[in-house]
Write an enzyme that holds these catalytic residues in place. Structure first.
Site, mmCIF file in Angstrom:
data_model
loop_
_atom_site.group_PDB
_atom_site.id
_atom_site.type_symbol
_atom_site.label_atom_id
_atom_site.label_comp_id
_atom_site.label_asym_id
_atom_site.label_seq_id
_atom_site.Cartn_x
_atom_site.Cartn_y
_atom_site.Cartn_z
ATOM 1 N N GLU A 115 -6.221 2.933 -2.818
ATOM 2 C CA GLU A 115 -5.563 1.907 -1.795
ATOM 3 C C GLU A 115 -6.302 2.191 -0.494
ATOM 4 O O GLU A 115 -6.431 3.485 -0.110
ATOM 5 C CB GLU A 115 -4.078 1.917 -1.813
ATOM 6 C CG GLU A 115 -3.694 1.698 -3.024
ATOM 7 C CD GLU A 115 -2.113 2.054 -3.009
ATOM 8 O OE1 GLU A 115 -1.376 2.034 -1.951
ATOM 9 O OE2 GLU A 115 -1.535 2.372 -3.931
ATOM 10 N N HIS A 135 -3.696 -2.758 -1.401
ATOM 11 C CA HIS A 135 -3.226 -1.780 -2.596
ATOM 12 C C HIS A 135 -3.999 -2.168 -3.905
ATOM 13 O O HIS A 135 -3.281 -2.815 -4.781
ATOM 14 C CB HIS A 135 -1.622 -2.144 -2.401
ATOM 15 C CG HIS A 135 -0.911 -1.295 -3.365
ATOM 16 N ND1 HIS A 135 -1.040 -1.178 -4.896
ATOM 17 C CD2 HIS A 135 0.611 -0.585 -3.024
ATOM 18 C CE1 HIS A 135 -0.028 -0.304 -5.263
ATOM 19 N NE2 HIS A 135 0.669 -0.047 -4.313
HETATM 20 O O1 TA6 Z 1 1.173 2.707 -3.369
HETATM 21 C C1 TA6 Z 1 2.013 3.548 -4.164
HETATM 22 C C2 TA6 Z 1 3.382 3.012 -4.118
HETATM 23 O O2 TA6 Z 1 3.774 2.914 -2.717
HETATM 24 C C3 TA6 Z 1 4.327 3.763 -4.902
HETATM 25 O O3 TA6 Z 1 5.233 4.399 -4.243
HETATM 26 C C4 TA6 Z 1 4.488 2.691 -5.749
HETATM 27 O O4 TA6 Z 1 6.081 2.378 -5.961
HETATM 28 C C5 TA6 Z 1 3.790 1.549 -5.609
HETATM 29 O O5 TA6 Z 1 3.343 1.582 -4.295
HETATM 30 C C6 TA6 Z 1 4.412 0.038 -5.919
HETATM 31 O O6 TA6 Z 1 5.176 -0.475 -5.323
HETATM 32 P P1 TA6 Z 1 5.954 -1.709 -5.516
HETATM 33 O O7 TA6 Z 1 6.841 -2.095 -4.327
HETATM 34 O O8 TA6 Z 1 4.889 -2.754 -5.639
HETATM 35 O O9 TA6 Z 1 6.522 -1.639 -6.753
#
Ligand code: TA6
Length: 293
Positions: free
Chosen positions: A265, A163
């Site tokens: 990602e 990510h």
């Molecule tokens: O990759 C995008 C995502 O899934 C978004 O929906 C957003 O919530 C982000 O990741 C961050 O997630 P987190 O659980 O680290 O706050």
């Protein structure tokens, strides 16, 4: 992230040191080619700065280094699932303590390998045996590979993501290409949409691009540099920026933190926890991302 100022707690070689940040231990790599860091909490890359460049990786100035919560920024390892299809969100790997298993170096760079193994806690969340390795190759480019191996006596299915939070000068001065046209829009009830060849942002996005090209490019018009992201072992590329409303609600991101980050990602996206990639006993899958400027 300025790794050079963190206190060293162990010197492992000419190029590799363990440093401490709050309750978190970070493997710090200092090489002629680049400086980089990978946190043992989460197997989480926190910095990659090739010599003469700004960091390619964004870390939140408000990130919490309490040794429990996953770090905001860097390259969180989302595994054994991606997103909110089960609890905890994005799986458990990003908030577990990993082990340093190997480091080696030569004139081209440094390779660091971490491992995560099952524990009572992981088995209570997800009842399968696994061998997870995170290999970080630091040199003229950064390559991060998540090696997933089934060491159980039955098949199991996983999804996940590397990510990556890219460090950019100003989100409104950024242009992305190579993400492909089709995307599932997380901000429109997962509606399937068609986008253009280029992406410039004036509001937040949360999209799963289902047909990305081999290389996604992110142009930083202020720094006049282009980041190249080359993923493999994935089925999609998630592009995310929370913009101000969501950033304001996040305790570990400054209100204006969204302006200097953009997530691209390497993702194995799955609609439910029963979908994704299935591994038979002893099978391995590799998910990777290569980042360069
Ligand atoms: O990759 C995008 C995502 O899934 C978004 O929906 C957003 O919530 C982000 O990741 C961050 O997630 P987190 O659980 O680290 O706050």
């Amino acid at each position: 992230m300025n790794l050079s100022q963190l206190p060293a707690i162990a010197v492992l070689s000419d190029n590799v040191t363990i440093v401490q940040h709050g309750e978190v231990k970070i493997v710090r790599v200092m090489h002629d080619k680049a400086v980089a860091g990978i946190s043992l909490l989460g197997g989480h890359v926190v910095s990659y700065q090739p010599t003469g460049q700004e960091d390619l990786i964004w870390m939140s100035k408000a990130a919490i280094f309490d040794g429990e919560k996953a770090l905001r920024g860097g390259i969180p390892v989302c595994w054994p699932w991606f997103g909110r299809i089960a609890n905890p969100a994005h799986g458990f790997a990003r908030s577990k303590e990993w082990e340093l298993v190997e480091h080696r170096e030569n004139e081209h760079g440094v390779i660091v390998e971490l491992a995560l193994f099952p524990s009572e806690d992981t088995l209570s969340i997800w009842p399968h045996l696994f061998d997870l390795r995170l290999v970080m190759e630091v040199g003229d480019e950064l390559k991060v590979t998540l090696k997933v191996r089934n060491i159980d006596d039955h098949a199991w299915t996983f999804s996940g993501a590397l990510h990556t939070y890219l460090n950019i000068s100003e989100i409104t001065q950024m242009q992305a290409t190579g993400m492909g046209a089709e995307y599932i829009d997380g901000l429109q009830d997962n509606k399937v949409c068609q986008g253009g060849d280029t992406l410039e942002l004036t509001a937040g996005i949360d999209r799963v691009y289902t047909q990305p090209e081999a290389v996604i490019k992110v142009e930083d018009k202020v720094l006049d540099r282009t980041l190249h992201i080359t993923n493999s072992g994935h089925n999609s590329a998630v592009l995310w920026n929370p913009w101000i409303e969501v950033a304001t609600d996040m305790a570990d991101m400054e209100n204006d933190g969204y302006k200097t980050m953009f997530c691209v990602e390497s993702t194995i996206h799955a609609p439910t926890i029963d979908d994704g990639i299935t591994l038979q006993p002893n099978e391995t899958h590799e998910l990777s991302t290569i980042i360069s400027a």
